[in-house]
Design a protein around this motif. Sequence first.
Motif, PDB file in Angstrom:
ATOM      1  N   VAL A   1       0.832  -1.194   0.000  1.00 17.54           N
ATOM      2  CA  VAL A   1       0.000   0.000   0.000  1.00 17.54           C
ATOM      3  C   VAL A   1       0.867   1.245   0.000  1.00 17.54           C
ATOM      4  N   PRO A   2       0.346   2.379  -0.483  1.00 16.62           N
ATOM      5  CA  PRO A   2      -0.951   2.485  -1.140  1.00 16.62           C
ATOM      6  C   PRO A   2      -0.870   2.008  -2.594  1.00 16.62           C
ATOM      7  N   TYR A   3      -2.016   1.588  -3.123  1.00 15.24           N
ATOM      8  CA  TYR A   3      -2.088   1.256  -4.542  1.00 15.24           C
ATOM      9  C   TYR A   3      -3.359   1.868  -5.136  1.00 15.24           C
ATOM     10  N   ALA A   4      -3.310   2.123  -6.441  1.00 14.03           N
ATOM     11  CA  ALA A   4      -4.438   2.794  -7.097  1.00 14.03           C
ATOM     12  C   ALA A   4      -5.070   1.860  -8.124  1.00 14.03           C
ATOM     13  N   ILE A   5      -6.390   1.746  -8.059  1.00 19.38           N
ATOM     14  CA  ILE A   5      -7.128   0.904  -8.999  1.00 19.38           C
ATOM     15  C   ILE A   5      -8.316   1.692  -9.546  1.00 19.38           C
ATOM     16  N   GLY A   6      -8.858   1.238 -10.659  1.00 22.45           N
ATOM     17  CA  GLY A   6     -10.017   1.940 -11.185  1.00 22.45           C
ATOM     18  C   GLY A   6     -10.453   1.415 -12.536  1.00 22.45           C
ATOM     19  N   TYR A   7     -11.435   2.087 -13.101  1.00 24.91           N
ATOM     20  CA  TYR A   7     -11.976   1.725 -14.416  1.00 24.91           C
ATOM     21  C   TYR A   7     -11.567   2.770 -15.439  1.00 24.91           C
ATOM     22  N   VAL A   8     -11.172   2.268 -16.618  1.00 30.92           N
ATOM     23  CA  VAL A   8     -10.747   3.144 -17.708  1.00 30.92           C
ATOM     24  C   VAL A   8     -11.579   2.811 -18.952  1.00 30.92           C
ATOM     25  N   ASP A   9     -12.028   3.855 -19.644  1.00 31.35           N
ATOM     26  CA  ASP A   9     -12.786   3.657 -20.889  1.00 31.35           C
ATOM     27  C   ASP A   9     -11.844   3.661 -22.080  1.00 31.35           C
ATOM     28  N   PHE A  10     -11.834   2.517 -22.809  1.00 32.55           N
ATOM     29  CA  PHE A  10     -11.076   2.429 -24.059  1.00 32.55           C
ATOM     30  C   PHE A  10     -12.088   2.380 -25.193  1.00 32.55           C
ATOM     31  N   ASP A  11     -12.276   3.483 -25.862  1.00 34.03           N
ATOM     32  CA  ASP A  11     -13.200   3.556 -26.985  1.00 34.03           C
ATOM     33  C   ASP A  11     -14.554   2.934 -26.624  1.00 34.03           C
ATOM     34  N   GLY A  12     -15.093   3.320 -25.477  1.00 34.55           N
ATOM     35  CA  GLY A  12     -16.439   2.893 -25.100  1.00 34.55           C
ATOM     36  C   GLY A  12     -16.523   1.583 -24.327  1.00 34.55           C
TER      37      GLY A  12
ATOM     38  N   ARG B   1     -15.301  -0.366 -20.891  1.00 30.93           N
ATOM     39  CA  ARG B   1     -14.730  -0.038 -19.584  1.00 30.93           C
ATOM     40  C   ARG B   1     -13.966  -1.230 -19.022  1.00 30.93           C
ATOM     41  N   VAL B   2     -12.718  -0.963 -18.634  1.00 27.84           N
ATOM     42  CA  VAL B   2     -11.821  -2.029 -18.175  1.00 27.84           C
ATOM     43  C   VAL B   2     -11.291  -1.686 -16.790  1.00 27.84           C
ATOM     44  N   PHE B   3     -11.234  -2.707 -15.911  1.00 27.50           N
ATOM     45  CA  PHE B   3     -10.708  -2.510 -14.567  1.00 27.50           C
ATOM     46  C   PHE B   3      -9.219  -2.834 -14.544  1.00 27.50           C
ATOM     47  N   GLY B   4      -8.472  -2.104 -13.746  1.00 30.37           N
ATOM     48  CA  GLY B   4      -7.053  -2.413 -13.627  1.00 30.37           C
ATOM     49  C   GLY B   4      -6.362  -1.573 -12.568  1.00 30.37           C
ATOM     50  N   LYS B   5      -5.061  -1.763 -12.529  1.00 30.67           N
ATOM     51  CA  LYS B   5      -4.224  -1.094 -11.536  1.00 30.67           C
ATOM     52  C   LYS B   5      -3.415  -0.009 -12.254  1.00 30.67           C
ATOM     53  N   PHE B   6      -3.215   1.113 -11.585  1.00 34.01           N
ATOM     54  CA  PHE B   6      -2.491   2.229 -12.195  1.00 34.01           C
ATOM     55  C   PHE B   6      -1.013   2.211 -11.810  1.00 34.01           C
ATOM     56  N   VAL B   7      -0.154   2.718 -12.717  1.00 38.19           N
ATOM     57  CA  VAL B   7       1.232   3.034 -12.348  1.00 38.19           C
ATOM     58  C   VAL B   7       1.467   4.512 -12.656  1.00 38.19           C
ATOM     59  N   ASN B   8       2.481   5.054 -11.991  1.00 36.40           N
ATOM     60  CA  ASN B   8       2.824   6.464 -12.202  1.00 36.40           C
ATOM     61  C   ASN B   8       1.631   7.373 -11.889  1.00 36.40           C
ATOM     62  N   TRP B   9       0.933   7.062 -10.789  1.00 41.24           N
ATOM     63  CA  TRP B   9      -0.329   7.739 -10.502  1.00 41.24           C
ATOM     64  C   TRP B   9      -0.236   8.840  -9.452  1.00 41.24           C
ATOM     65  N   GLN B  10       0.832   8.828  -8.657  1.00 40.73           N
ATOM     66  CA  GLN B  10       0.895   9.762  -7.530  1.00 40.73           C
ATOM     67  C   GLN B  10       0.707  11.213  -7.984  1.00 40.73           C
ATOM     68  N   GLU B  11      -0.253  11.869  -7.379  1.00 40.73           N
ATOM     69  CA  GLU B  11      -0.561  13.286  -7.617  1.00 40.73           C
ATOM     70  C   GLU B  11      -0.939  13.600  -9.069  1.00 40.73           C
ATOM     71  N   ARG B  12      -1.286  12.576  -9.850  1.00 43.78           N
ATOM     72  CA  ARG B  12      -1.651  12.815 -11.246  1.00 43.78           C
ATOM     73  C   ARG B  12      -3.022  12.234 -11.578  1.00 43.78           C
ATOM     74  N   LEU B  13      -3.436  11.248 -10.789  1.00 41.80           N
ATOM     75  CA  LEU B  13      -4.626  10.481 -11.149  1.00 41.80           C
ATOM     76  C   LEU B  13      -5.896  11.258 -10.839  1.00 41.80           C
ATOM     77  N   ASP B  14      -6.827  11.263 -11.799  1.00 43.05           N
ATOM     78  CA  ASP B  14      -8.144  11.872 -11.579  1.00 43.05           C
ATOM     79  C   ASP B  14      -9.113  11.350 -12.636  1.00 43.05           C
ATOM     80  N   ILE B  15     -10.389  11.500 -12.360  1.00 47.53           N
ATOM     81  CA  ILE B  15     -11.399  11.150 -13.359  1.00 47.53           C
ATOM     82  C   ILE B  15     -11.192  12.037 -14.581  1.00 47.53           C
ATOM     83  N   GLY B  16     -11.225  11.449 -15.779  1.00 49.03           N
ATOM     84  CA  GLY B  16     -11.043  12.222 -17.008  1.00 49.03           C
ATOM     85  C   GLY B  16      -9.619  12.245 -17.537  1.00 49.03           C
ATOM     86  N   LYS B  17      -8.656  11.760 -16.734  1.00 47.48           N
ATOM     87  CA  LYS B  17      -7.243  11.749 -17.167  1.00 47.48           C
ATOM     88  C   LYS B  17      -7.001  10.678 -18.221  1.00 47.48           C
ATOM     89  N   GLU B  18      -6.005  10.918 -19.070  1.00 51.68           N
ATOM     90  CA  GLU B  18      -5.625   9.916 -20.076  1.00 51.68           C
ATOM     91  C   GLU B  18      -4.615   8.930 -19.510  1.00 51.68           C
TER      92      GLU B  18
END
Lengths: 130, 379
Positions: free
Chosen positions: A75-86, A88-105
């Motif tokens: 911990v901590p770890y970041a997970i979430g759903y990402v839309d790829f061309d419509g 939605r896929v679940f997964g784990k994020f890398v390089n997320w510290q202080e950058r991750l938000d809804i709407g990010k690429e």
Amino acid sequence: MKKYRPFMKGVIKVKDGGKVALIGGRCSRCGKRFFPRRVYCPACGAEKVNEFEIGGTGIVYTYTVCHVAPPDAEVPYAIGYVDFDGVRVFGKFVNWQERLDIGKEVELIPWKEGVTEEGDELISYRFEVK
Amino acid sequence: MSCAFVAGVGMTRFGRFPERFIKDIGAEAVLEAIRDAGVNPAEIEVAYCGHTRGGSTVCQRILNEIGISGIEMVNMEDACASGSAAFRYAYLAVANGMADVVLAIGVEKLSDKIKGVIPPRKDDLEGLFGRIMPSVFAMIAKRHMYQYGTKVEHFALVSYKNHLNAVKNPRAMYRKELSVEEILNSPVICEPITLYQCTANADGAAAAVVVSERKIKQLGKLPVRIAASVLCAGGARVEDWDYTVSLSTVNASRRAYEEAGIGPEDLDVIELHDCFSVAELVHYENLGLCPKGEGARFIEEKRSYINGDVAVNPSGGLLSKGHPLGATGLGQVYEVVQQLRGNCGERQVENARVGLTHTMGGGVSGLESGACAVHILVR
């Protein structure tokens, strides 16, 4: 010779150059798409579900940062759903510290999940925040 | 289908009882339910027992303690909705004319099995990536905040209310009032969900005796009728699903309202699946208590308080009463039946006539939920 193996059957393809694509399903009757692929279409029940590849750049739909975990995770770890061309896929994020938000690429990238007893690399995926 | 009635209910206190065997915890609730119904153990024709981690033949082990054997007994697993599944099958057995007296049991002993968060399954795609239960609701919270401008304080208010209710429930695990500040300042589990917005794993049991119309008249009990019973698995998520909506809750509750011939505005008391604070807030919307996106306003205006439009989780809910997974659904039935009978003392909902229970169970990759159960009880 070292070989690459998908970390879970029917979920991911390892392509030339070490790139990965996820395996989605597209119904031949209603046209709906989903991940992971199923034998029959979960929306309309049609038997013919075609495979299609999911990858490239996606947009964060929702996420969280976990501060508690099952015993073997860090911990901590970041997970979430990402839309790829419509789709939605679940997964784990890398390089997320202080950058991750809804709407990010994010970019779908290959990830070494572990090594089998035979020495083959188990290939999984991560979402790299841009 | 014939009518089915709840003749008796029983429930242990929910908490941590590492020194007690699961069969003893279960037997305590069953004995109370049987005595409350006024039936003799020999009259029970079928028994259903919901649990998730009790091992094999828990129902038989519990009932053998009491002296009940030789009848049809079925053990059922539907994650946190296991107890509600047992209750539904007791209902079906009576409603279909299979039996006159049926027992539903929910039981769990977690204190010797799980510390902290329940580990997700490694053979499930999302579980493998660490999708623990609080993270599911944290992601719903983030999206709800994004779509509707809901604030973390709104989620904390749900937890505040349920802890306040539990102070008046002697069978609840946590009976301490907490301020919104204390709730928000407790350790972060999954952003933005803090510790005091999470339910606690517990040990405990609850049971109900379900009987036919003929039997309830013979017993001379206040008839609490099961006006609707719905159980379904979550649907597959295809394309642009909305994470802030529990479609299984929406669908199950609409079917239950139709079956009972009522609407959400007729409900006096609800025990719903508040495993995390945000769950209760979105279930106001999913159950149709308020329009989509207005869950925050619903709690802010205290409409779900005991003296509000509809009392939601007067028992303290999973958040404060504790969550012995397989026992939870029948714990909800216990509270609603006692509310309809007017037995709830300081936390009594005035003149409660129509109540609803809502239980969710589990998580499966690609499905909106594992299981969802809705029951409507009427006096």
